[in-house]
Design a protein around this motif. Sequence first.
Motif, short mmCIF file in Angstrom:
data_model
loop_
_atom_site.label_atom_id
_atom_site.label_comp_id
_atom_site.label_asym_id
_atom_site.label_seq_id
_atom_site.Cartn_x
_atom_site.Cartn_y
_atom_site.Cartn_z
N LEU A 296 -12.19 -14.59 -17.25
CA LEU A 296 -13.05 -15.23 -16.28
C LEU A 296 -12.60 -14.94 -14.85
O LEU A 296 -13.41 -14.67 -13.96
N LEU A 297 -11.28 -14.98 -14.63
CA LEU A 297 -10.76 -14.65 -13.30
C LEU A 297 -11.05 -13.21 -12.93
O LEU A 297 -11.37 -12.89 -11.78
N ALA A 298 -10.95 -12.31 -13.91
CA ALA A 298 -11.23 -10.90 -13.65
C ALA A 298 -12.68 -10.69 -13.25
O ALA A 298 -13.00 -9.90 -12.36
N ARG A 299 -13.59 -11.44 -13.88
CA ARG A 299 -15.01 -11.30 -13.55
C ARG A 299 -15.30 -11.74 -12.13
O ARG A 299 -16.23 -11.25 -11.49
N LEU A 300 -14.52 -12.69 -11.63
CA LEU A 300 -14.72 -13.14 -10.25
C LEU A 300 -14.52 -11.99 -9.27
O LEU A 300 -15.18 -11.93 -8.23
N THR A 301 -13.59 -11.10 -9.58
CA THR A 301 -13.30 -10.00 -8.66
C THR A 301 -14.09 -8.74 -9.00
O THR A 301 -14.29 -7.88 -8.15
#
Length: 358
Positions: A296-301
């Motif tokens: 999920l954090l990776a998708r933010l970037t």
Amino acid sequence: MTAAPPRRKARLPDLDTLADRVAAGERRALARAITLIESTRPEDRALSTALLQKLSGLKRQALRIGLSGTPGVGKSTFIEAFGIALIDAGLKVAVLAVDPSSTRTGGSILGDKTRMERLSRAPEAFIRPSPSLSHLGGVSRRTREAVALVEAAGFDVVLIETVGVGQSETMVAEMSDLFVLLLAPAGGDELQGVKRGIMETADLILVNKADGDLKSTATRTCADYAGALRLLRKRPEDPEGFPKALMVSAVTGLGLEQAWSEMQALAKWRQAEGHWDARRAAQARGWFEAEVRAGLLARLTEDAATRTAMDRLGADVAAGKLTASQAAENILETLGAAPALETDPEGAPAGDTPEKTT
């Protein structure tokens, strides 16, 4: 002048071949497999997931020993002496050492392998230094996958050496069967022993450097920690007498045999009482949840629209138009508007079958 052609990435063998070679215990194949799982390229992530799935059917288990301690306590020296002792006892030993990464450049020295010269030459040993890449908790994000690979390769003991950052470095305890804390003589008074955090997660405390002029100091320090451990609340996964403190010397070999005996006794008791399987199951679930959070954090970037919105809201926060909490709430509301996955009666996404965890 003709420009030099771009360097081509080393070609990996097909997954079936790589999986077979890892399962056969080939160290070169194991090193390539760990390089694959540490890659951040999307195509490599897909390959590494498939590789782990292929190897999960082997159902091999090693004794996972997490090892932490402050920088300079002698972790690498202890691991080399301890690893040699285990090899002499007829065991295969893998060492996964995590080195700190620079917050400015992202680079790491990865010097653990050079500090373990004798152990690195042993054919029964495998040493893999990895950068932490600013991942908190003293381990690398892909340490769990690396542990699964060395288990599949048939190693009997996996030593997971952490960065060594202090009281908050407890994540390694969540991916190991035993957690060993290495301390130096006169490293602090007995009050350190009752601090919440890394101390209360330790199964065994080893006071290193118990030799020469420091031996008497190590004896007092060990007694201090032994007394402090008795003040901690007893955990259900500990037999009588654990956790305990012992003296060791990586230079003279003092206490290494006793430390290994205590580790074996604790591991066998937990297996007999059902704590081993319960701990492994909880670790597998934790691995899954950590992957979801990281994804999920990776998708933010990675998502262009989300990144644009974050840039815009970040500028508003910097200018004082919004508070950080308000801006974060706006982003989270946007993410929450995404349609939820349809699930079948078993709770898995429709059309998918749950992946096995190693």
